[in-house]
Design an enzyme around this catalytic site. Structure first.
Site, mmCIF file in Angstrom:
data_model
loop_
_atom_site.group_PDB
_atom_site.id
_atom_site.type_symbol
_atom_site.label_atom_id
_atom_site.label_comp_id
_atom_site.label_asym_id
_atom_site.label_seq_id
_atom_site.Cartn_x
_atom_site.Cartn_y
_atom_site.Cartn_z
ATOM 1 N N TRP A 97 -10.718 13.764 4.500
ATOM 2 C CA TRP A 97 -9.470 13.332 3.454
ATOM 3 C C TRP A 97 -9.251 14.325 2.392
ATOM 4 O O TRP A 97 -7.868 15.055 2.463
ATOM 5 C CB TRP A 97 -9.772 12.044 2.593
ATOM 6 N N ASP A 108 -4.927 10.824 6.576
ATOM 7 C CA ASP A 108 -3.816 10.555 7.466
ATOM 8 C C ASP A 108 -3.083 11.840 7.450
ATOM 9 O O ASP A 108 -2.708 12.134 8.656
ATOM 10 C CB ASP A 108 -2.964 9.365 7.159
ATOM 11 N N GLU A 152 -1.839 1.187 13.439
ATOM 12 C CA GLU A 152 -3.108 1.400 12.411
ATOM 13 C C GLU A 152 -4.342 1.393 13.005
ATOM 14 O O GLU A 152 -5.222 2.138 13.223
ATOM 15 C CB GLU A 152 -2.938 0.865 11.359
ATOM 16 N N GLU A 207 0.881 -1.071 0.080
ATOM 17 C CA GLU A 207 -0.030 -0.049 0.125
ATOM 18 C C GLU A 207 0.722 1.146 -0.039
ATOM 19 O O GLU A 207 1.227 1.854 -1.198
ATOM 20 C CB GLU A 207 -0.960 -0.155 1.031
HETATM 21 C C1 RAM Z 1 -6.574 2.283 4.733
HETATM 22 C C2 RAM Z 1 -5.321 2.823 5.758
HETATM 23 C C3 RAM Z 1 -5.312 4.517 5.581
HETATM 24 C C4 RAM Z 1 -6.649 4.934 5.398
HETATM 25 C C5 RAM Z 1 -7.663 4.354 4.338
HETATM 26 C C6 RAM Z 1 -8.678 4.899 4.488
HETATM 27 O O1 RAM Z 1 -6.033 2.118 3.622
HETATM 28 O O2 RAM Z 1 -5.932 2.626 7.105
HETATM 29 O O3 RAM Z 1 -4.366 4.820 6.595
HETATM 30 O O4 RAM Z 1 -6.467 6.081 5.167
HETATM 31 O O5 RAM Z 1 -7.589 2.805 4.698
#
Ligand code: RAM
Length: 900
Positions: A538, A474, A741, A467
């Site tokens: 976001w 974030d 996370e 990823e």
């Molecule tokens: C996942 C990760 C990332 C987040 C997205 C929405 O890919 O946790 O940090 O921003 O989801």
């Protein structure tokens, strides 16, 4: 006054700028209290000699009456491509005394016009059958017959590159030219290589990697922008006699497939040492068997000088333990979840011997690597040795997130067999904070390591699985915390280029920047059910990040540059809302919250309002009165709509989660009376959860700030010091060395979370760092005077802390705070930099305030039982006060103790 720390565009002596109006900054130091700059004079010249005689041929600002010492815009003659400029400055202090001239600093301009490049993009013809491409070698021999005055090399790659001159690596940079949307732009780097050149034969050598350009990106596979790496190299030599020579990448170079069988950011590397052509980077090597490179003529993107700091090795870690496993492998514990790779040192290896280095963040219960959370990523190097007595091996174009390293294929190893090479964007450290609570110190360290592990060219979400994307949500929630830890001005300036490049034509800011394939992926994967063109919290990064950079660094230019895109976003949100309410079709909501479902319409509307209010403030900063009024009115209208749609008479907000109250309070969406009710609802919600949080990525950022602003720092401290699940200290208690996370990435009851999405190095939930600097240490910026020109020092001791100390290196100089709670008194020491002022809140009733030593520049503003407030100029101050008991809840951790 002494002048130090001259910076051009945030950098010391930068090379290769392509801004025509670079901004100059300096820092001043003085023993005197309340010292200020009242005027400055800048001289810029094309030679040091002129400056040494106080002359300038391009800009003499004259004496400018101004206190501006940060981001002074160059206003001299038009700057010329590839020219070096030298500058110095002197200042007048508060009494009109002039300082000596500063030391001389320099900058150089880059290749300003695209058509000035003579180099060609060179690569190798692509092998048909490979998914993981080799990293080709390139070399060019040339002769220099006269003494060289200066040699600068301008270089870039579609892919990644390493560059050598006569066997010397030209810099410690990795992953250059960095990640951008290569369809639009690619960055180039400028290096001074004068010291590596010699008379006679010389060699330029390069290795190209696939990188983001054509290697694997995210979960989208390879070839996101192209299918074969290319390099672009242009060496400009200036001889002592004034003549010049250029050596540029073209068909006169030679190329070879090389021993790097593949090296991919997400897939690791295989290196066959037997294929290494010995001495290929040096003169005298016979390259007659090498091929002529292929030239790429079709690249239509723009070449820009690098904006962000390069990725470099910033630390090295030695393992804390090693053991031999029953599998016959060696398992190392680095003691820290880190990002980078290991350097392997092998003695007595045999030709053809295969050694493998694999790594992971955690261990399974049987002591094997927990690599299931990597998804399709491969954190592994395979080395095939060539039989040399000693081999020192490390990968070239890949990185991993790991704490544990397993080496197989060795018959012998010691702790010295591996060294952890920690890489990240070279953002200089600016802050540190140490408290009397070791668990909180570990949390601070974990926050910092989360940043180290994820600031790699772009702010990524995670460094280990397939990823590693620049998620905007974030980035925005963590940006302020990041700015306390490190100087992220350039880093976020560059990221905003990526964000704007990825902005949809509709005005929607992206979820991820550079996009790299995310939009396509989400539309092709219907089962994800993630189709929203915009996501509350976001997309708002496109407004919040420029505003944050402006606040922290006084960088008005980022606002100027981003303003049109910010307007487009807010207008887009307005158009997509109904009666100013966002419909809540977004995908992520308060991502990864704990059993608390924050309604997306509430969250999205709150962020819509927040972006609008920041846009109004940005308009004000830019002197655009009309927009300021317009967006302020829009904000007020959204606030009314929010109230009508979501807030009940008893102050309950739709969803009734911690996050809805936190957002409404932080984003100023409530009336005064509603605010009082909201804080009560928030506090009782926290109590219902037995003093635990339920917030996800978005709510968590403002949870403690909202409580504190409403006078409930007692509850804020209770949440901060909580160590049962879910809490920050839960992971700390269970040995975390980074931020996870998910709150439940691992729990005693359930073990590891779903490996489909379980990163142990994700900075978002570490956004509490900002509050820790602002509340424990008490170092705050003041909105109207960005860049910490005026500083608010307001420590609010609590959580049973006995002491705290730390500092923040602002653009004006170092701000320092230290406090200690003794039995009978409270001691506070503060340092305020020259050319700034401060408001200082001292908890308690003052006993001694060092007025006399401070030569009268400390001014008492207000005192009550609770605190004493001063206005101060620069200098170091010591205060001693007596603390009184506060109205804290006796069930909670008591934040203040009575003095005797
Ligand atoms: C996942 C990760 C990332 C987040 C997205 C929405 O890919 O946790 O940090 O921003 O989801």
């Amino acid at each position: 006054m002494r002048i130090c720390g001259l910076k051009t565009e945030y950098m010391e002596n930068p090379l290769g700028l392509d801004t025509m109006e670079p901004r100059l900054s300096w820092v001043m130091e003085s023993e005197a209290y309340g010292q200020l700059q009242t005027a400055y004079q800048v001289l810029v010249a094309t030679s040091i000699d002129q400056l040494e005689e106080d002359k300038s041929d391009v800009w003499d600002s004259g004496k400018v009456v101004s206190d501006q010492s940060v981001n002074v815009v160059y206003q001299g003659k038009t700057l010329a491509s590839q020219q070096v400029y030298y500058w110095k400055v002197r200042v007048w202090d508060r009494d009109g005394n002039v300082s000596p001239w500063s030391e001389i600093a320099r900058w150089s301009m880059g290749v300003l016009r695209g058509d000035e490049w003579q180099a060609k993009w060179i690569g190798r013809s692509k092998p048909q059958t490979y998914e993981l491409l080799p990293s080709p070698y390139f070399r060019r021999t040339f002769r220099l017959d006269k003494p060289v005055r200066q040699a600068l090399v301008y270089a870039s790659a579609l892919g990644l590159y390493e560059l050598y001159v006569n066997g010397e690596r030209v810099s410690g940079d990795y992953f250059a030219p960095g990640w951008t949307d290569y369809r639009i732009r690619v960055q180039y780097q400028t290096y001074d290589v004068t010291a590596y050149l010699q008379k006679g034969e010389s060699v330029l050598a390069a290795i190209a990697g696939t990188g983001w350009y054509c290697g694997h990106v995210g979960m989208f596979g390879p070839n996101r922008y192209g299918d074969n790496p290319h390099v672009l190299i242009e060496l400009h030599v200036e001889y002592e006699d004034g003549t010049t020579q250029r050596i540029v990448s073209d068909e006169a170079w030679k190329t070879f497939a090389g021993p790097i069988v593949y090296s991919d950011l997400l897939k690791g590397e295989t290196y066959d040492a037997r294929l290494e052509p010995k001495g290929w980077k040096l003169p005298g090597f016979d390259d007659s068997g090498w091929e002529v490179p292929v030239v790429l003529t079709a690249y239509s993107g723009v070449l820009n000088a690098q904006v962000d700091p390069p990725v470099q090795v910033m630390k090295e870690l030695l393992p804390v333990s090693m053991k031999k496993t029953d599998r016959g492998t060696y398992l190392f514990d680095m003691g820290q979840n880190m990002v980078g790779w290991v350097r392997l040192r092998i003695e007595g290896g045999q030709e053809g011997q295969q050694v493998t280095v694999a790594c992971a963040e955690m261990l399974n219960s049987d002591n094997t690597l927990y690599s299931i959370n990597l998804r399709e990523a491969v954190q592994q190097e395979n080395y095939i040795l060539d039989g040399q007595e000693e081999a020192v091996l490390e990968p070239h174009f890949t990185f991993h997130g790991f704490r544990y390293v397993e080496v197989s294929g060795l018959t012998h190893a010691t702790l010295n067999t591996v060294i952890g090479r920690v890489v990240h964007s070279a953002t200089p450290q600016t802050g540190w904070l140490q408290t009397s609570n070791v668990m909180l110190n570990k949390l601070l360290s974990n926050i910092e390591w989360g940043q180290r592990g994820n600031f790699i060219s772009v702010p990524t979400d995670c460094p280990q699985r397939d990823e590693r994307l620049g998620w905007t949500g974030d980035a925005q929630i963590f940006a302020r915390t990041a700015s306390y830890n490190m100087d992220v001005g350039r880093f976020f300036n560059k990221y905003m280029i990526d964000v704007i490049d990825a902005q949809h034509s509709s005005g929607a800011f992206p979820d991820v920047a550079p996009d790299g394939g995310w939009e396509e992926f989400k539309h092709n994967n219907k089962e994800l059910n993630w189709h929203a063109p915009d996501n509350g919290g976001w997309g708002d990064a496109g407004v919040i990040i420029p505003w944050t950079v402006y606040q922290v660094y006084g960088d008005l230019r980022i606002l100027e540059r981003c303003y049109p895109a910010m307007v487009k976003w807010v207008e887009y949100l307005k158009e997509k809302s109904s009666g100013l309410i966002r419909e809540g079709y977004s995908n992520y909501g308060d991502w990864l919250s704990v059993n608390a479902d924050t309604p997306k319409d509430v969250l999205d509307t709150a962020y819509f309002a927040y972006s609008t209010s920041l846009l109004a403030k940005a308009a004000k900063a830019l002197g655009n009165d009309e927009d300021e009024r317009k967006y302020y009115e829009l904000f007020e209208a959204i606030k009314r709509a929010f109230g009508a749609a979501f807030v009940k008479e008893d102050g309950r907000i739709k969803g009734d989660t911690q996050t809805v109250y936190v957002l409404a309070l932080k984003m100023n969406l409530l009336t005064e009376s509603q605010r009082k009710l909201a804080i009560e609802h928030l506090v009782s919600n926290i109590r219902e959860h037995d003093l635990h949080l339920t917030t996800g990525f978005l709510g968590v950022g403002y949870l403690l700030p909202a409580l504190t602003e409403m006078g409930r720092e007692d509850i804020a401290y209770s949440l901060l010091t909580q160590d049962t699940f879910p809490s920050w200290l839960y992971s700390v208690k269970h040995g975390a060395t980074t931020i996870w996370e998910r709150w439940d990435a691992w729990t005693e009851t359930d073990g590891f979370q779903n490996p489909g999405m379980n990163s142990f190095n994700h900075y978002s939930l570490g956004s509490v760092g900002e509050w820790m600097y602002q509340t424990i240490l008490g170092i705050n910026a003041v909105e109207e005077q960005p860049g910490y020109k005026h500083i608010l020092i307001h420590p609010r001791p609590g959580g049973g802390l006995q002491s705290a100390k730390g500092e923040f290196k602002s653009v004006y100089g170092t701000i320092r705070v230290e406090w200690k709670q003794e039995m009978s008194y409270f001691l506070l020491k503060v340092r305020i930099p020259v050319n700034t002022t401060a408001t200082i809140h001292v908890p308690g009733t003052i006993l001694i305030d060092g007025q006399r030593e401070s030569q009268g520049v400390l001014r008492l503003v207000k005192t009550n039982n609770h605190e004493t407030i001063y206005e101060a100029g620069s200098g170091s101050y010591t205060f001693i006060s007596r603390r009184i008991k506060t109205n804290v809840d006796s069930n909670l951790s008591v934040s203040y103790q009575a003095g005797s």
